[in-house]
Design an enzyme around this catalytic site. Structure first.
Site, short mmCIF file in Angstrom:
data_model
loop_
_atom_site.label_atom_id
_atom_site.label_comp_id
_atom_site.label_asym_id
_atom_site.label_seq_id
_atom_site.Cartn_x
_atom_site.Cartn_y
_atom_site.Cartn_z
N PHE A 39 1.23 -1.47 0.20
CA PHE A 39 0.02 0.19 0.33
C PHE A 39 1.10 1.48 -0.10
CE2 PHE A 39 -3.10 2.22 2.66
CZ PHE A 39 -3.79 3.21 1.28
N ALA A 40 0.83 1.85 -1.33
CA ALA A 40 1.50 2.95 -0.76
C ALA A 40 1.31 4.14 -0.13
CB ALA A 40 1.08 3.67 -2.44
N THR A 41 1.76 4.92 0.54
CA THR A 41 2.05 6.64 1.01
C THR A 41 0.97 7.02 0.24
OG1 THR A 41 3.54 5.70 2.55
CG2 THR A 41 3.01 8.01 2.45
N PHE A 43 -1.36 6.41 -1.84
CA PHE A 43 -2.55 6.57 -1.73
C PHE A 43 -3.01 6.15 -0.16
CE2 PHE A 43 -1.00 3.51 -6.42
CZ PHE A 43 -2.09 4.87 -6.73
N VAL A 45 -2.23 8.72 1.99
CA VAL A 45 -2.66 10.87 1.88
C VAL A 45 -3.76 10.66 1.16
CG1 VAL A 45 -1.88 12.68 0.97
CG2 VAL A 45 -0.20 10.89 2.71
N GLY A 46 -4.17 9.92 -0.30
CA GLY A 46 -5.50 10.24 -0.55
C GLY A 46 -6.87 9.35 -0.35
N GLU A 49 -7.96 11.75 2.87
CA GLU A 49 -8.47 12.78 2.33
C GLU A 49 -9.91 12.18 2.24
OE1 GLU A 49 -6.45 16.16 0.28
OE2 GLU A 49 -5.18 15.16 -0.35
N GLY A 68 -7.50 19.94 0.59
CA GLY A 68 -6.69 19.78 1.58
C GLY A 68 -5.20 21.00 1.90
N HIS A 75 4.20 6.48 8.50
CA HIS A 75 3.74 5.80 7.61
C HIS A 75 4.40 4.61 8.28
CE1 HIS A 75 2.47 3.52 3.39
NE2 HIS A 75 2.39 2.33 5.01
N ARG A 119 -7.95 20.47 6.19
CA ARG A 119 -8.87 21.02 5.54
C ARG A 119 -9.26 22.46 5.36
NH1 ARG A 119 -9.17 17.18 1.81
NH2 ARG A 119 -10.11 18.07 0.67
#
Length: 137
Positions: A39-41, A43, A45-46, A49, A68, A75, A119
């Site tokens: 799992f990518a950092t 993604f 973060v996304g 959000e 944002g 992570h 945000r």
């Protein structure tokens, strides 16, 4: 419309598949292609959000959106394909149009990330008009 209440909580879950791993972040980032399929950092973060946007959905007026403005997340653990990631957010501060969320992300075994995300409430029409001016200049 009044601002969302401090203490507002929301959680979302997603199952990690190959499209959410580091090698899939973007073909523009060529050094990611041979990285481990976790799992990518980016993604994560996304997803944080997305979870905040979902939390706020019922609390915004017509034409209001949020953007944002700050991310401060660790992570801490890798998540392999097939595991579920759950992000929980809690609105901990409202200052004018600025909203600050406490964030925790977990997979099926570990806390994988934590921190804060901010945000800002915008009027979408005004925001897009300013963006158009910027694009033309």
């Amino acid at each position: 419309m009044p601002m969302p209440p401090i203490g507002l909580r929301h959680r979302e879950s997603v199952t990690v598949d190959a499209s959410l791993t580091v090698p899939s972040v973007s073909p523009s980032f060529r050094h990611f292609h041979d990285m481990p399929p976790v799992f990518a950092t980016a993604f994560m973060v996304g997803f944080v959000e997305e979870t905040c946007v979902a939390a706020l959905e019922a609390h915004l007026g017509p034409g209001q959106r949020t953007v944002g403005t700050h991310v401060d997340l660790s992570h801490e653990a890798a998540t392999p394909i097939g595991m579920t990631v759950t992000v929980e957010v809690e609105l901990v501060e409202v200052e004018g149009k600025r909203l600050r969320f406490k964030v925790e992300a977990r997979d099926d075994k570990d806390v994988i990330g934590r921190g804060h995300h901010e945000r800002f409430v915008i009027d979408e029409a005004k925001f897009l008009a300013r963006l158009e001016v910027k694009a033309r200049s």
